[in-house]
Write an enzyme that holds these catalytic residues in place. Sequence first.
Site, PDB file in Angstrom:
ATOM      1  N   HIS A  65       0.713  -1.048   0.110  1.00 23.75           N
ATOM      2  CA  HIS A  65      -0.067  -0.237  -0.619  1.00 23.75           C
ATOM      3  C   HIS A  65       0.537   1.438  -0.290  1.00 23.75           C
ATOM      4  CE1 HIS A  65      -3.677  -2.729   0.421  1.00 23.75           C
ATOM      5  NE2 HIS A  65      -2.494  -2.642   1.776  1.00 23.75           N
ATOM      6  N   ASP A 117      -5.462  -8.890  -2.645  1.00 22.18           N
ATOM      7  CA  ASP A 117      -5.169  -7.970  -1.742  1.00 22.18           C
ATOM      8  C   ASP A 117      -6.781  -8.709  -1.344  1.00 22.18           C
ATOM      9  OD1 ASP A 117      -5.232  -6.779   0.840  1.00 22.18           O
ATOM     10  OD2 ASP A 117      -5.112  -5.391  -0.002  1.00 22.18           O
TER      11      ASP A 117
END
Length: 473
Positions: free
Chosen positions: A282, A333
């Site tokens: 991220h 994810d």
Amino acid sequence: MSDSSSHSDGRALFADQALLPGGWAQNVLLRWSEDGRITHVQPGSAPPPGVARAPGPLLPGMPNLHSHAFQRAFAGLTEFRAASDDSFWSWRDLMYRFAARMSPAALEAIATWLYVEMLEAGYTAVCEFHYLHHAEDGRPYADDAEMSLALLRAARRAGIGITLLPVLYQTGGFGGQPPRQGQRRFLRSTDGMLALLERLAPQVHAQGGVLGLAPHSLRAVPPDSLNAALQGLDAIAPGAPVHIHIAEQTQEVDDCLAWSGQRPVEWLLDHAPVDARWCLVHATHLTGAEAEGAARTGAVAGLCPTTEANLGDGLFDLPRWRAAGGIWGLGSDSHACVNAAEELMLLEYGQRLALHRRNVLATEAQAQVATATLLQAVQGGAQAAGRLASPGAQAGLAPGGMADFVALDPEHIALRGLPPESQLAAHVFGSHRTSALHGVWAAGVQRVAAGRHALHGESAAAFAAVRSGLLHS
């Protein structure tokens, strides 16, 4: 490897057009070794007798650098407003309740279907960020590796390359806050983690995988544990990948400042040996100085556009990262979406919305956005997965790269009649109602033909049954 051996064992493929690291090439002959690495890439070749021919333009397969497999069964279950300030943190509470019900058999069924989906969507390898270690009550299984082995079996059955990243998780917040009840299945001592890595190493390597470590986040791993775990990892698997969630949410940044006086990436760069084997997952909220410092280390920024959008994380400043020389790759994810092309599309569209201009992620070398972003994501993903032949080696359709490739369907209506570079653009930006992928190979073995994996029906049915059971348990 001789021509005759290549022909007899099928370790060769001819493509009229193929996307090499330097761009598109015509009449490309690929050969690979028994262990699934490319040995020869020969543009301008004639198609040899007996060698299979790709049905359409050939692309490098995409590594998926961030996966929580069990969350695939959770997709679609939180798309309602439970509070006026719904956020990542309220989503996390719901996810914890779902995770509490997961058995090893359920995880294996979910992961098998997910990995089949990934292959059908153009992913040929996955980095599994695995933190669901223990039984429902938080106690270890009789075999402490039970959940990890379920993931390995799923990857082997689907035929996807795997980088297994067992997660170190110890605290519920910065400064050693006690863990919450919903985190009891994740918790593990540092010594327990190192013992798990030693237990898993032979199994991972036996199926051609890569073993690494994932300190979950700075809020979940105290500094002393982080340092001890990294030292222990180096003794077990020197140079192994290290992945960490970092700077995903603004609250995380604020909490880190309150704890240490530094922002998360700033603290990590000052206190950990961050280098090219690291993946900063991220890293959404960076200052310019943090971006420049992190990029200089050679670490990969692990971007997950559909999950980051789903959770309201924010937008990673990819132009700034690339200007600093930063390397990046893509992950799915939470698997709200399992489609490599859609991740590339949303990545570009997010930058367009932020900057109010088009074709943001094109480069001087590649004016086509889809071509430029695909090649960069393949390179960064292979580095993060520990799948490069050597440090700094080229990934994709190049000697030493994995024999992971994807053939487009030139007869798909979104692609029909277009030149190869436009076919790739149409695949990324205009073919999502139905897939434009025809064939997918992982480590030289064809896993998807005519858009479908051999296990599609069987694994989908098992997944649906498991999900239904979890929802009604």
